[in-house]
Enzyme design. Structure first.
Site, PDB file in Angstrom:
ATOM      1  N   ASN A 209       0.839  -1.191   0.000  1.00  0.00           N
ATOM      2  CA  ASN A 209       0.000   0.000   0.000  1.00  0.00           C
ATOM      3  C   ASN A 209       0.877   1.244   0.000  1.00  0.00           C
ATOM      4  O   ASN A 209       2.096   1.157  -0.066  1.00  0.00           O
ATOM      5  CB  ASN A 209      -0.954  -0.023   1.203  1.00  0.00           C
ATOM      6  CG  ASN A 209      -0.227  -0.149   2.515  1.00  0.00           C
ATOM      7  OD1 ASN A 209       0.578   0.701   2.887  1.00  0.00           O
ATOM      8  ND2 ASN A 209      -0.496  -1.238   3.243  1.00  0.00           N
ATOM      9  N   ASP A 279      -4.921  -6.285   4.704  1.00  0.00           N
ATOM     10  CA  ASP A 279      -6.065  -7.048   5.200  1.00  0.00           C
ATOM     11  C   ASP A 279      -6.157  -8.420   4.529  1.00  0.00           C
ATOM     12  O   ASP A 279      -6.749  -9.344   5.084  1.00  0.00           O
ATOM     13  CB  ASP A 279      -7.370  -6.290   4.951  1.00  0.00           C
ATOM     14  CG  ASP A 279      -7.444  -5.015   5.772  1.00  0.00           C
ATOM     15  OD1 ASP A 279      -6.996  -5.032   6.932  1.00  0.00           O
ATOM     16  OD2 ASP A 279      -7.940  -3.997   5.251  1.00  0.00           O
ATOM     17  N   LYS A 289       8.614 -17.147 -10.798  1.00  0.00           N
ATOM     18  CA  LYS A 289       7.911 -15.999 -11.365  1.00  0.00           C
ATOM     19  C   LYS A 289       6.769 -16.453 -12.266  1.00  0.00           C
ATOM     20  O   LYS A 289       6.957 -17.306 -13.144  1.00  0.00           O
ATOM     21  CB  LYS A 289       8.881 -15.126 -12.167  1.00  0.00           C
ATOM     22  CG  LYS A 289       8.203 -13.945 -12.832  1.00  0.00           C
ATOM     23  CD  LYS A 289       9.173 -13.171 -13.712  1.00  0.00           C
ATOM     24  CE  LYS A 289       8.440 -12.086 -14.490  1.00  0.00           C
ATOM     25  NZ  LYS A 289       9.337 -11.357 -15.400  1.00  0.00           N
ATOM     26  N   PHE A 323      -5.126   3.354  14.753  1.00  0.00           N
ATOM     27  CA  PHE A 323      -5.295   4.384  13.729  1.00  0.00           C
ATOM     28  C   PHE A 323      -6.378   3.932  12.764  1.00  0.00           C
ATOM     29  O   PHE A 323      -6.468   2.746  12.437  1.00  0.00           O
ATOM     30  CB  PHE A 323      -3.984   4.603  12.954  1.00  0.00           C
ATOM     31  CG  PHE A 323      -3.143   5.723  13.493  1.00  0.00           C
ATOM     32  CD1 PHE A 323      -2.959   6.890  12.770  1.00  0.00           C
ATOM     33  CD2 PHE A 323      -2.533   5.605  14.733  1.00  0.00           C
ATOM     34  CE1 PHE A 323      -2.180   7.921  13.271  1.00  0.00           C
ATOM     35  CE2 PHE A 323      -1.754   6.627  15.241  1.00  0.00           C
ATOM     36  CZ  PHE A 323      -1.578   7.797  14.504  1.00  0.00           C
ATOM     37  N   LYS A 337     -14.485   1.077  15.198  1.00  0.00           N
ATOM     38  CA  LYS A 337     -13.221   0.375  15.440  1.00  0.00           C
ATOM     39  C   LYS A 337     -12.815   0.486  16.907  1.00  0.00           C
ATOM     40  O   LYS A 337     -12.321  -0.478  17.519  1.00  0.00           O
ATOM     41  CB  LYS A 337     -12.145   0.981  14.536  1.00  0.00           C
ATOM     42  CG  LYS A 337     -10.879   0.169  14.383  1.00  0.00           C
ATOM     43  CD  LYS A 337     -10.002   0.819  13.302  1.00  0.00           C
ATOM     44  CE  LYS A 337      -8.780  -0.013  13.017  1.00  0.00           C
ATOM     45  NZ  LYS A 337      -7.946   0.598  11.946  1.00  0.00           N
ATOM     46  N   LYS A 341     -12.690  -3.236  18.832  1.00  0.00           N
ATOM     47  CA  LYS A 341     -11.343  -3.777  19.043  1.00  0.00           C
ATOM     48  C   LYS A 341     -10.807  -3.495  20.440  1.00  0.00           C
ATOM     49  O   LYS A 341      -9.630  -3.698  20.719  1.00  0.00           O
ATOM     50  CB  LYS A 341     -10.407  -3.244  17.959  1.00  0.00           C
ATOM     51  CG  LYS A 341     -10.943  -3.593  16.576  1.00  0.00           C
ATOM     52  CD  LYS A 341      -9.948  -3.496  15.453  1.00  0.00           C
ATOM     53  CE  LYS A 341     -10.594  -3.957  14.144  1.00  0.00           C
ATOM     54  NZ  LYS A 341      -9.662  -3.974  13.015  1.00  0.00           N
TER      55      LYS A 341
END
Length: 401
Positions: A209, A279, A289, A323, A337, A341
């Site tokens: 990301n 995730d 490959k 975060f 969240k 959590k």
């Protein structure tokens, strides 16, 4: 908090030098031991004798004017200072410091110093906004310099805008606040996660990301500055650790981050999970490959472990902060969240907002604790955001006790 502190005031040349005189006087009145270095240009605005009278100490203007034959002045001053304040800081002096130029007493001393350095810029509004000046300030901030932003108002050049040296009272207030926060986390053990993860497809390709790790590294560095012993678990990033209170642990995958965060969790007092963890990961990882084939290629993905949720289930006395980097209804997702959590606080930001995205040097966040008390932190450098977050965390820890 400046009483009995050794403060080295570095004065560069600009019309705002007159404010540095008042600053010297007020610091001395508060019990600080002040020594002054002036550039040649600064001496054209105000005589060194003025600063000598106000500080009751010799004023340093020339690298080669050694006042004590047993000491090298710029090394001795650098070692003497508890903190260094550059005020006013011109565009020229900021550029010199940012590029390692040491061609006078002021810049030579700064290069030799290991003390906290505070920079109070003063210049024309267009100079302050010039890309070169902004880049130089960004670089210095990355190196750990603290900036006291200039005020907005009427400037000596006739313009009205940002660039006026902040008032002496405000500068001193900033110094006092920072000094009071320096031991805020003394004795605490802080665990921070940062950066992205990489989920392997084959020996050549991986999923990742846009995270650069800047926010997590800023949190780790500020925690260390505030007296904590820090463990930083980080994914692949170009960010560097600049404090020996930080133990860096490098990982690559979400599974590796899961294992390392759990390894250090039980011995931690404050845990901040700022990393952007994948995730999902490919269900099948190829040892060779993958070659290009005609048509489409569908890849089956599987869920990675929810690190934050698993830490929330394990926590005993840890203060756990997550975060929530969102692009759609961030507050709603963040609050969800926080509850699901079992967090003590959540830091919510909209990464689509200008100045708050991945890779930016600034951030805009909302801090929400478990009582759903919200604190909006407006756009600021990630270092400054981190500092404000720890002040809020300390507040909530004290409330719990």
């Amino acid at each position: 908090m400046v009483n009995q502190k050794n403060i080295l005031l570095c004065v560069s040349g600009g019309i705002a030098v007159y404010k540095a005189c008042a600053l010297t006087s007020k610091l001395t009145q508060k019990g600080a031991n002040v020594k002054v270095i002036m550039t040649e240009s600064a001496s054209k605005f105000v005589s060194p004798l003025t600063f000598q009278a106000l500080s009751r100490n010799p004023v340093y203007t020339d690298t080669f004017d050694e006042k004590d034959s047993e000491k090298i002045a710029h090394i001795d001053l650098a070692d003497w200072a508890d903190l260094i304040l550059v005020a006013p800081a011109t565009a020229n002096i900021i550029g010199k410091i940012a590029n390692g130029i040491a061609d006078d007493m002021l810049t030579t001393t700064l290069l030799a110093s290991h003390s906290p350095i505070y920079v109070a810029p003063a210049m024309n509004v267009h100079m302050y906004q010039h890309p070169a000046v902004m880049e130089n300030m960004r670089r210095l901030e990355e190196w750990g310099y603290h900036f006291i932003e200039p005020g907005a108002g009427y400037l000596a050049c006739g313009y009205v805008g940002k660039g006026r040296l902040e008032e002496p009272e405000t500068i001193i207030k900033v110094l006092e606040e920072h000094q009071s926060h320096n031991l805020l986390l003394s004795g605490k053990r802080v665990l921070v996660s940062a950066g992205p993860t990489r989920e392997k497809i084959d020996p050549v390709r991986f999923f990742t990301n846009r995270s650069t790790g800047k926010m997590g590294f800023a949190i780790a560095h500020v925690a260390a500055e505030m007296g904590a012993e820090v463990t930083l678990v980080t994914g692949p990033t170009e960010q560097k650790v600049k404090n020996n209170r930080i133990t860096r642990v490098d990982i690559e995958t979400a599974e590796e981050m899961y294992q390392r965060m759990h390894e250090f969790f039980s011995e931690s007092d404050i845990v901040i999970k700022a990393a952007a963890v994948a995730d999902y990961r490919p269900k099948t990882v190829y040892s060779q490959k993958m070659k290009k084939q005609p048509g489409e290629w569908n890849m089956e993905m599987e869920r990675t472990k929810d690190i934050l949720k698993s830490l929330g289930e394990r926590k005993t006395n840890q203060f756990l902060v997550g975060f929530a980097a969102e692009t759609n209804t961030p507050l709603e997702y963040g609050l969800n969240k926080l509850e699901k959590k079992n967090l003590d606080a959540i830091v919510i930001n909209n990464v689509a907002e200008e100045g708050a995205g991945f890779g930016a040097d600034t951030n805009i966040v909302t801090y929400v604790n478990r009582f759903q008390e919200k604190e909006e932190l407006s756009i600021a450098s990630k270092t400054e955001i981190a500092r404000k977050l720890f002040i809020l965390i300390d507040r909530d820890l004290r409330a719990d006790n």
